[in-house]
Design a protein around this motif. Structure first.
Motif, PDB file in Angstrom:
ATOM      1  N   ASN A 203       0.983  -1.353   0.515  1.00 25.49           N
ATOM      2  CA  ASN A 203      -0.393  -0.333  -0.266  1.00 25.49           C
ATOM      3  C   ASN A 203       0.741   0.827   0.183  1.00 25.49           C
ATOM      4  OD1 ASN A 203      -2.196  -1.601   0.766  1.00 25.49           O
ATOM      5  ND2 ASN A 203      -2.290  -0.990   2.117  1.00 25.49           N
ATOM      6  N   LEU A 204       2.075   1.098   0.948  1.00 26.07           N
ATOM      7  CA  LEU A 204       2.632   2.376   0.503  1.00 26.07           C
ATOM      8  C   LEU A 204       3.892   2.841  -0.718  1.00 26.07           C
ATOM      9  CD1 LEU A 204       4.495   4.695   2.596  1.00 26.07           C
ATOM     10  CD2 LEU A 204       6.104   2.722   2.499  1.00 26.07           C
ATOM     11  N   GLY A 205       3.488   1.563  -1.251  1.00 23.37           N
ATOM     12  CA  GLY A 205       4.477   2.160  -3.416  1.00 23.37           C
ATOM     13  C   GLY A 205       3.304   2.416  -3.640  1.00 23.37           C
ATOM     14  N   ALA A 206       2.100   2.616  -3.116  1.00 22.80           N
ATOM     15  CA  ALA A 206       1.631   3.277  -4.314  1.00 22.80           C
ATOM     16  C   ALA A 206       1.659   5.240  -3.482  1.00 22.80           C
ATOM     17  CB  ALA A 206       0.174   3.369  -3.802  1.00 22.80           C
ATOM     18  N   LEU A 207       1.934   5.805  -3.060  1.00 28.08           N
ATOM     19  CA  LEU A 207       2.698   6.740  -2.579  1.00 28.08           C
ATOM     20  C   LEU A 207       4.176   7.385  -3.401  1.00 28.08           C
ATOM     21  CD1 LEU A 207       2.038   7.397   1.303  1.00 28.08           C
ATOM     22  CD2 LEU A 207       0.757   8.293  -0.865  1.00 28.08           C
ATOM     23  N   PHE A 208       4.894   5.565  -4.224  1.00 28.11           N
ATOM     24  CA  PHE A 208       6.474   5.599  -4.073  1.00 28.11           C
ATOM     25  C   PHE A 208       6.040   5.774  -5.714  1.00 28.11           C
ATOM     26  CE2 PHE A 208       8.573   3.939  -0.297  1.00 28.11           C
ATOM     27  CZ  PHE A 208       7.905   4.915   0.560  1.00 28.11           C
ATOM     28  N   GLY A 209       4.491   6.177  -6.453  1.00 27.19           N
ATOM     29  CA  GLY A 209       4.404   6.478  -7.487  1.00 27.19           C
ATOM     30  C   GLY A 209       4.337   4.772  -7.882  1.00 27.19           C
ATOM     31  N   LEU A 210       4.460   3.545  -7.935  1.00 32.41           N
ATOM     32  CA  LEU A 210       4.403   2.024  -8.050  1.00 32.41           C
ATOM     33  C   LEU A 210       3.058   1.797  -8.131  1.00 32.41           C
ATOM     34  CD1 LEU A 210       6.976   0.318  -5.633  1.00 32.41           C
ATOM     35  CD2 LEU A 210       7.157   1.040  -8.571  1.00 32.41           C
ATOM     36  N   SER A 211       2.412   1.439  -9.150  1.00 33.71           N
ATOM     37  CA  SER A 211       1.337   0.081  -9.001  1.00 33.71           C
ATOM     38  C   SER A 211       1.989  -1.024  -7.850  1.00 33.71           C
ATOM     39  CB  SER A 211       1.127  -0.418 -10.753  1.00 33.71           C
ATOM     40  OG  SER A 211       2.126  -1.465 -10.888  1.00 33.71           O
ATOM     41  N   ASP A 212       0.037  -1.626  -8.426  1.00 29.60           N
ATOM     42  CA  ASP A 212      -0.075  -2.772  -7.051  1.00 29.60           C
ATOM     43  C   ASP A 212       1.029  -3.687  -7.965  1.00 29.60           C
ATOM     44  OD1 ASP A 212      -1.882  -0.757  -6.346  1.00 29.60           O
ATOM     45  OD2 ASP A 212      -3.356  -2.558  -6.798  1.00 29.60           O
ATOM     46  N   ALA A 213       1.549  -4.282  -9.203  1.00 31.41           N
ATOM     47  CA  ALA A 213       1.626  -5.222  -9.072  1.00 31.41           C
ATOM     48  C   ALA A 213       3.464  -4.617  -8.962  1.00 31.41           C
ATOM     49  CB  ALA A 213       1.406  -5.816 -11.065  1.00 31.41           C
ATOM     50  N   ASP A 214       3.762  -3.279  -9.307  1.00 32.13           N
ATOM     51  CA  ASP A 214       5.726  -3.960  -9.089  1.00 32.13           C
ATOM     52  C   ASP A 214       5.575  -3.270  -7.413  1.00 32.13           C
ATOM     53  OD1 ASP A 214       5.836  -3.599 -11.774  1.00 32.13           O
ATOM     54  OD2 ASP A 214       5.372  -0.890 -11.915  1.00 32.13           O
ATOM     55  N   SER A 215       4.587  -2.373  -6.775  1.00 33.21           N
ATOM     56  CA  SER A 215       4.690  -2.853  -5.692  1.00 33.21           C
ATOM     57  C   SER A 215       4.668  -4.006  -4.572  1.00 33.21           C
ATOM     58  CB  SER A 215       3.249  -2.628  -4.673  1.00 33.21           C
ATOM     59  OG  SER A 215       3.750  -0.774  -5.268  1.00 33.21           O
ATOM     60  N   LYS A 216       3.993  -4.957  -4.629  1.00 34.20           N
ATOM     61  CA  LYS A 216       3.966  -6.471  -4.570  1.00 34.20           C
ATOM     62  C   LYS A 216       5.077  -6.990  -5.180  1.00 34.20           C
ATOM     63  CE  LYS A 216       1.840 -10.767  -3.769  1.00 34.20           C
ATOM     64  NZ  LYS A 216       0.229 -11.453  -4.249  1.00 34.20           N
ATOM     65  N   GLU A 217       6.088  -7.274  -6.275  1.00 32.71           N
ATOM     66  CA  GLU A 217       7.352  -7.536  -6.628  1.00 32.71           C
ATOM     67  C   GLU A 217       8.524  -6.417  -5.832  1.00 32.71           C
ATOM     68  OE1 GLU A 217       7.323  -6.987 -10.548  1.00 32.71           O
ATOM     69  OE2 GLU A 217       5.905  -8.481 -11.269  1.00 32.71           O
ATOM     70  N   ALA A 218       8.498  -5.360  -5.366  1.00 35.60           N
ATOM     71  CA  ALA A 218       8.883  -4.530  -4.631  1.00 35.60           C
ATOM     72  C   ALA A 218       8.933  -5.367  -3.702  1.00 35.60           C
ATOM     73  CB  ALA A 218       9.118  -3.708  -4.064  1.00 35.60           C
ATOM     74  N   VAL A 219       8.395  -6.341  -2.998  1.00 34.66           N
ATOM     75  CA  VAL A 219       9.374  -7.113  -1.095  1.00 34.66           C
ATOM     76  C   VAL A 219       9.012  -8.455  -1.855  1.00 34.66           C
ATOM     77  CG1 VAL A 219       7.898  -5.484   0.320  1.00 34.66           C
ATOM     78  CG2 VAL A 219       6.045  -7.081  -0.666  1.00 34.66           C
ATOM     79  N   SER A 220       8.987  -8.765  -3.519  1.00 33.22           N
ATOM     80  CA  SER A 220       9.282 -10.662  -3.253  1.00 33.22           C
ATOM     81  C   SER A 220       9.829 -10.578  -3.896  1.00 33.22           C
ATOM     82  CB  SER A 220       7.777 -10.890  -3.245  1.00 33.22           C
ATOM     83  OG  SER A 220       6.670 -10.252  -4.306  1.00 33.22           O
ATOM     84  N   SER A 221       9.375 -10.656  -5.818  1.00 33.12           N
ATOM     85  CA  SER A 221      10.257 -11.308  -6.588  1.00 33.12           C
ATOM     86  C   SER A 221      11.491 -10.652  -6.938  1.00 33.12           C
ATOM     87  CB  SER A 221       9.277 -11.532  -7.976  1.00 33.12           C
ATOM     88  OG  SER A 221       8.668 -10.151  -8.124  1.00 33.12           O
ATOM     89  N   THR A 222      11.523  -9.081  -7.381  1.00 31.74           N
ATOM     90  CA  THR A 222      12.781  -8.680  -7.128  1.00 31.74           C
ATOM     91  C   THR A 222      13.377  -8.411  -6.268  1.00 31.74           C
ATOM     92  OG1 THR A 222      11.195  -6.482  -8.165  1.00 31.74           O
ATOM     93  CG2 THR A 222      13.553  -5.859  -8.026  1.00 31.74           C
TER      94      THR A 222
END
Length: 267
Positions: A203-222
């Protein structure tokens, strides 16, 4: 089910604090955390790169991850705060003791050098102050092509309203340049209360300009890609070292052998 990771939990010599951090991370559902040793060289005197404390000495018993049947995985990470090009030594043997290697450049020139040349896993973006430069597409694309990721941390935004503005502003500028690709979001937490759950970070990723998919990848697959990149970096270094050793050994063998007698030329 996604595997979540926090690749930036700040090191503390206080064993009870580290135990609390790791236990809280496991309770929140993180399968992997990295204990971050921050190294900030100065020009006044020579400083030694810190050595990582063995996990068994720092943490008594690894807690089991919430919702899983196995204990949390704990890694060691080194972050070099680079204000001069000489602060990062590519072939330093001290770096090999760490699982992950990161750089936090402080100037535009060093940021460009780090993106294009430095063999690291993570490039940290400062969130505690206004950046003295703007992100440019060329170096960012160069880092992405090499498999290097950018990191934005959120714990400082919880401590101070000014840092909160810097965190959001710097993160948004980065996302505009990299389009949300090759980005991880970590805590840089100093204590357990500064940790947030994986879906709170999404949810915090939305404030950074990330999409929901990119936000989830930012703490998992990436984050998983970062670990694979680190393994590849170490293996590649090992292969180069082995080849050099084999060449030197062959030269030694050739040099130690007596010269063979010349055969007579056929008539």
């Amino acid at each position: 089910m996604s595997v979540f990771m926090d690749l930036n939990v700040l090191f503390s010599a206080d064993r009870s604090r580290m135990q609390s951090l790791v236990e809280t991370a496991a309770h929140l559902g993180f399968s992997t955390v990295a204990i971050n040793y921050v190294f900030e060289p100065t020009t006044k005197k020579k400083q030694e790169v810190p050595s990582p404390v063995p996990i068994s000495e720092l943490i008594g018993q690894l807690p089991v991850v919430q919702g899983r049947s196995r204990p949390i995985k704990v890694l060691n990470r080194l972050t070099v705060v680079m204000s001069e090009a000489s602060h990062f030594r590519p072939n330093a043997t001290e770096y090999r003791a760490f699982d992950l290697l990161a750089i936090q450049p402080t100037t535009e020139k060093l940021f460009h050098t780090t993106c294009m040349l430095c063999d690291v896993d993570i490039i940290c973006i400062s969130v505690t102050e206004k950046l003295p430069f703007f992100f440019k597409r060329a170096p960012i694309n160069g880092a992405i092509d090499r498999g290097v990721v950018f990191e934005v941390s959120y714990a400082s935004a919880l401590r101070d309203s000014t840092m909160r503005r810097y965190t959001i502003a710097n993160a948004v500028c980065l996302m505009e340049s990299c389009k949300g690709k090759n980005v991880i979001v970590s805590s840089a937490a100093e204590k357990a209360l500064e940790l947030r759950g994986p879906y709170d970070i999404v949810n915090l990723g939305a404030l950074f300009g990330l999409s929901d998919a990119d936000s989830k990848e930012a703490v998992s697959s990436t984050c998983r890609a970062v670990l694979l990149h680190a393994e590849t970096r170490k293996t590649a270094s090992g292969i180069v070292y082995t080849r050099i050793s084999q060449q030197e050994a062959l030269q030694d063998c050739v040099g130690s052998e007596a010269p063979a007698a010349k055969r007579p030329k056929p008539t």
